[in-house]
Enzyme design. Structure first.
Site, PDB file in Angstrom:
ATOM      1  CG  HIS A  17      99.887 -13.166 -86.189  1.00  0.00           C
ATOM      2  ND1 HIS A  17      99.733 -12.157 -87.116  1.00  0.00           N
ATOM      3  CD2 HIS A  17      98.631 -13.619 -85.933  1.00  0.00           C
ATOM      4  CE1 HIS A  17      98.454 -12.015 -87.415  1.00  0.00           C
ATOM      5  NE2 HIS A  17      97.759 -12.891 -86.706  1.00  0.00           N
ATOM      6  CE  LYS A  41      89.082 -13.387 -91.029  1.00  0.00           C
ATOM      7  NZ  LYS A  41      90.151 -13.531 -90.042  1.00  0.00           N
ATOM      8  NE  ARG A  95      93.070 -10.128 -81.168  1.00  0.00           N
ATOM      9  CZ  ARG A  95      92.775  -9.996 -82.430  1.00  0.00           C
ATOM     10  NH1 ARG A  95      93.658  -9.536 -83.261  1.00  0.00           N
ATOM     11  NH2 ARG A  95      91.582 -10.294 -82.887  1.00  0.00           N
ATOM     12  CB  SER A 133      96.057  -8.540 -89.356  1.00  0.00           C
ATOM     13  OG  SER A 133      97.035  -9.433 -88.898  1.00  0.00           O
TER      14      SER A 133
END
Length: 163
Positions: A17, A41, A95, A133
């Site tokens: 990030h 989430k 990514r 994460s």
């Protein structure tokens, strides 16, 4: 003034990030880090904790780059958040190819709602491309070393949370 919005859950903020944030600073005068509330989430960190981590990590980057960086919690549509903060650019980190497929659809929907906001994709540096994460949290929960993925300050908060 060019204003950019970099949205995410940041649960927790990773070196991937901060790589995107640092590089995004070269594109805008003010970068708003949109911290998604996103209870769906099931974040490990509360919204307040995630905002505080983003603010702490971004204070260093702001000083380095000279770009104003602010954290902004949001729960509405991304395109509405962009309007709320006056962003002309949405910055998204990629990514892998699978990220692009999802992001491509998101751009199309956002442009249909407001074509005045551009989306810019930044590829994470190769050494950060695998960082997610979700995986960082899993590694930490299983007593793995997350030092290569987060700053020492974030690592300490992560370990304290897992406790």
């Amino acid at each position: 003034m060019r204003v950019g919005l970099y949205p995410g859950t940041f649960d927790p903020i990773t070196l991937g990030h901060t790589d995107i944030i640092r590089r995004g600073c070269a594109l805008v005068d003010r970068l708003v880090i949109g911290v998604a509330i996103n209870t769906g989430k099931g974040p490990m960190f509360s919204l307040e904790e995630r905002v505080a981590m983003v603010e702490e990590e971004c204070a260093k980057l702001s000083a380095e780059t000279g770009t104003e960086i602010v954290a902004h919690p949001f729960e509405n549509l991304l395109i509405d958040c962009a309007k709320d903060v006056g962003a002309q650019i949405i910055i998204r980190g990629l990514r892998a190819v699978t990220d692009f497929e999802y992001e491509y659809q998101m751009v199309g929907m956002n442009r249909a709602m407001d074509d005045s906001v551009e989306t810019v994709f930044l590829m994470a540096e190769a050494r950060y491309q695998a960082i997610a994460s979700k995986l960082v949290k899993e590694i930490a929960k299983l007593d793995g070393d997350v030092s290569k993925f987060v700053t020492p300050e974030v690592k300490a908060k992560l370990l304290a949370k897992i406790g």
